[in-house]
Structure formats: C-alpha cells, structure tokens
Enzyme design. Structure first.
Site, PDB file in Angstrom:
ATOM      1  N   LYS A 175       0.804  -1.206   0.000  1.00  0.00           N
ATOM      2  CA  LYS A 175       0.000   0.000   0.000  1.00  0.00           C
ATOM      3  C   LYS A 175       0.847   1.270   0.000  1.00  0.00           C
ATOM      4  O   LYS A 175       0.373   2.349  -0.346  1.00  0.00           O
ATOM      5  CB  LYS A 175      -0.882   0.023   1.262  1.00  0.00           C
ATOM      6  N   GLY A 176       2.076   1.160   0.447  1.00  0.00           N
ATOM      7  CA  GLY A 176       2.884   2.330   0.782  1.00  0.00           C
ATOM      8  C   GLY A 176       3.035   3.387  -0.293  1.00  0.00           C
ATOM      9  O   GLY A 176       3.204   4.566   0.015  1.00  0.00           O
ATOM     10  N   GLU A 209       7.810   2.772  -5.866  1.00  0.00           N
ATOM     11  CA  GLU A 209       7.910   2.326  -4.465  1.00  0.00           C
ATOM     12  C   GLU A 209       7.950   3.535  -3.544  1.00  0.00           C
ATOM     13  O   GLU A 209       8.428   4.602  -3.936  1.00  0.00           O
ATOM     14  CB  GLU A 209       9.211   1.542  -4.266  1.00  0.00           C
ATOM     15  N   ASP A 210       7.477   3.360  -2.325  1.00  0.00           N
ATOM     16  CA  ASP A 210       7.663   4.424  -1.342  1.00  0.00           C
ATOM     17  C   ASP A 210       9.060   4.347  -0.735  1.00  0.00           C
ATOM     18  O   ASP A 210       9.720   5.357  -0.557  1.00  0.00           O
ATOM     19  CB  ASP A 210       6.581   4.361  -0.247  1.00  0.00           C
ATOM     20  N   ASP A 245      14.304  -0.586   1.394  1.00  0.00           N
ATOM     21  CA  ASP A 245      14.941  -0.701   2.717  1.00  0.00           C
ATOM     22  C   ASP A 245      15.959  -1.847   2.634  1.00  0.00           C
ATOM     23  O   ASP A 245      17.112  -1.636   2.249  1.00  0.00           O
ATOM     24  CB  ASP A 245      13.810  -0.955   3.729  1.00  0.00           C
ATOM     25  N   LYS A 248      16.883   3.587   2.046  1.00  0.00           N
ATOM     26  CA  LYS A 248      17.619   3.465   3.306  1.00  0.00           C
ATOM     27  C   LYS A 248      18.788   2.525   3.037  1.00  0.00           C
ATOM     28  O   LYS A 248      18.564   1.392   2.577  1.00  0.00           O
ATOM     29  CB  LYS A 248      16.685   2.860   4.355  1.00  0.00           C
ATOM     30  N   VAL A 274      10.845   4.909   9.319  1.00  0.00           N
ATOM     31  CA  VAL A 274      10.197   6.130   8.834  1.00  0.00           C
ATOM     32  C   VAL A 274       8.721   5.894   8.528  1.00  0.00           C
ATOM     33  O   VAL A 274       8.317   4.810   8.111  1.00  0.00           O
ATOM     34  CB  VAL A 274      10.923   6.738   7.608  1.00  0.00           C
ATOM     35  N   ASP A 333       3.777   3.362   6.797  1.00  0.00           N
ATOM     36  CA  ASP A 333       3.015   3.097   8.013  1.00  0.00           C
ATOM     37  C   ASP A 333       3.856   2.508   9.135  1.00  0.00           C
ATOM     38  O   ASP A 333       4.981   2.040   8.924  1.00  0.00           O
ATOM     39  CB  ASP A 333       1.894   2.097   7.712  1.00  0.00           C
ATOM     40  N   ARG A 388      -0.002   6.607   7.692  1.00  0.00           N
ATOM     41  CA  ARG A 388       0.180   6.760   6.242  1.00  0.00           C
ATOM     42  C   ARG A 388      -0.289   8.126   5.754  1.00  0.00           C
ATOM     43  O   ARG A 388       0.183   8.632   4.752  1.00  0.00           O
ATOM     44  CB  ARG A 388      -0.610   5.695   5.483  1.00  0.00           C
TER      45      ARG A 388
HETATM   46  C1  PRP Z   1       7.258  -1.687   2.508  1.00  0.00           C
HETATM   47  C2  PRP Z   1       7.533  -0.713   1.380  1.00  0.00           C
HETATM   48  C3  PRP Z   1       8.273  -1.553   0.377  1.00  0.00           C
HETATM   49  C4  PRP Z   1       8.999  -2.556   1.237  1.00  0.00           C
HETATM   50  C5  PRP Z   1      10.438  -2.153   1.368  1.00  0.00           C
HETATM   51  O1  PRP Z   1       6.094  -2.405   2.226  1.00  0.00           O
HETATM   52  O2  PRP Z   1       6.353  -0.197   0.858  1.00  0.00           O
HETATM   53  O3  PRP Z   1       7.406  -2.197  -0.521  1.00  0.00           O
HETATM   54  O4  PRP Z   1       8.370  -2.547   2.529  1.00  0.00           O
HETATM   55  O5  PRP Z   1      11.113  -2.983   2.250  1.00  0.00           O
HETATM   56  P1  PRP Z   1      12.320  -3.930   1.831  1.00  0.00           P
HETATM   57  O6  PRP Z   1      13.227  -3.139   0.933  1.00  0.00           O
HETATM   58  O7  PRP Z   1      12.961  -4.240   3.158  1.00  0.00           O
HETATM   59  O8  PRP Z   1      11.772  -5.157   1.159  1.00  0.00           O
HETATM   60  P2  PRP Z   1       5.306  -3.295   3.302  1.00  0.00           P
HETATM   61  O9  PRP Z   1       5.633  -4.748   3.059  1.00  0.00           O
HETATM   62  O10 PRP Z   1       5.557  -2.755   4.682  1.00  0.00           O
HETATM   63  O11 PRP Z   1       3.817  -3.093   2.891  1.00  0.00           O
HETATM   64  P3  PRP Z   1       2.979  -1.725   2.780  1.00  0.00           P
HETATM   65  O12 PRP Z   1       3.523  -0.983   1.575  1.00  0.00           O
HETATM   66  O13 PRP Z   1       1.587  -2.196   2.600  1.00  0.00           O
HETATM   67  O14 PRP Z   1       3.192  -0.935   4.042  1.00  0.00           O
END
Ligand code: PRP
Length: 172
Positions: free
Chosen positions: A41-42, A96-97, A100, A128, A150, A156, A162
C-alpha cells in the site's frame, strides 16, 4: 498515547522533489505510453502525486506483495495480488515508497521481467542504505533517509500514520 514524531522531510521538500522526478522521467523515458505500477500500500500517495506531474500518456496499475510482520522484515516475499493488465512490450515504471532491505524490489523486478516489458524502470521516494547494494536498482530516487523507522506520506507503522503529509520518524 500518540508517539512524538520528528519531521525528516517536509511536505514542501517532498512536493519539490516529486516535481523534479517527474520532469526527469518525462525527459528520459521516451514518448511512448507508460504503465505506472504502484506497490501497495505504501506507494499510493507518492504515486498519486507523481502521475499528476507526468505529462505523458500513462495508465496506472498496482501490485501488492508483503514481507513485513508488524515493523520487521521477514525476508520472505508473498505475492498478494498481481497486475490487472499484460505489460509485454510496454514501458513500465515501478513506483515504491521505500527501498529498505531491497528484498521486495528484487523480488518484484524478477517477477515483472518475466512479463517482458519493453523497459522497466524503478522510481522510489526513499532509500535506506542497509548495505544490500540496492541503490543501483533505483533509476529515480527522491531522498536517502537514515537507518530509522520512517512513517508518513504513505509509509506506516502497524497500519497507522500513512496519511501524514510529511515523512517522519518516532522520537527516541
Ligand atoms: C514496505 C515498502 C516496500 C517494502 C520495502 O512495504 O512499501 O514495498 O516494505 O522494504 P524492503 O526493501 O525491506 O523489502 P510493506 O511490506 O511494509 O507493505 P505496505 O507498503 O503495505 O506498508
């Protein structure tokens, strides 16, 4: 009790950077139609702002994978739903948001490459540096953030925060 939040990137900083990214994408990605793919969702807020700055013809689609249990990466990526249209021969921009650990992005790139798009570019608002060499996978990056958890502008913590108009982190 609500936790105190420190602003890392203000709404104004984000707005200016999103406009710059869109200019670069429009200039560098040719004239063809683009399929902008948001990772739910991010990415939904960033993508909504980004596409409104893009001048080209585009369609929007979404994909959802998850690998986080609460706020912790499990390292295992589960596909929850896939694109609703074929993207073979099309120019795809994956939005992507945050990147990480890079686990999600690597998985998504492999998955989308099997669909044989004409081009596949990645735009992420945040990066990051976790020492996983993932920066090289991002074609268009908004900001690098410190190694803190963050939130805001789509990101979130356990489903909350969010809707904040800025990117922040919890005060220690
Ligand atoms: C978050 C973010 C990326 C991913 C990055 O999504 O939106 O898609 O994690 O993390 P990584 O580089 O360690 O794989 P999340 O799975 O938390 O779902 P969301 O977008 O619904 O919050």
């Amino acid at each position: 009790m609500p936790r105190e939040i420190e602003v890392l990137l203000s709404k104004e900083q984000i707005d200016a950077r999103v406009a710059e990214l869109a200019l670069r994408i429009d200039a560098e990605c040719g004239d063809g139609e683009m399929v902008v793919v948001g990772v739910l969702k991010g990415s939904f807020i960033f993508m909504a702002d980004l596409v409104r700055h893009l001048k080209r013809q585009l369609t929007c689609d979404f994909i959802r994978v998850s690998s986080y249990d609460k706020d912790r990466s499990t390292g295992i990526v589960r596909m929850e739903f896939d694109l609703t249209q074929p993207v073979g021969g099309k120019n795809v921009l994956l939005v992507e948001d945050i990147v990480d650990t890079g686990t999600t992005l690597r998985h998504l790139l492999k998955h989308l490459e099997t669909k044989r798009p004409a081009s596949l570019k990645v735009c992420s608002l945040l990066f990051k540096d976790m020492g996983t060499d993932s920066r090289k996978l991002i074609d268009y990056l908004g900001f690098e953030v410190p190694r803190r958890y963050v939130i805001g502008y789509g990101l979130d913590s356990d489903g909350l925060y969010r809707s904040l108009p800025y990117v922040g982190a919890f005060k220690e």
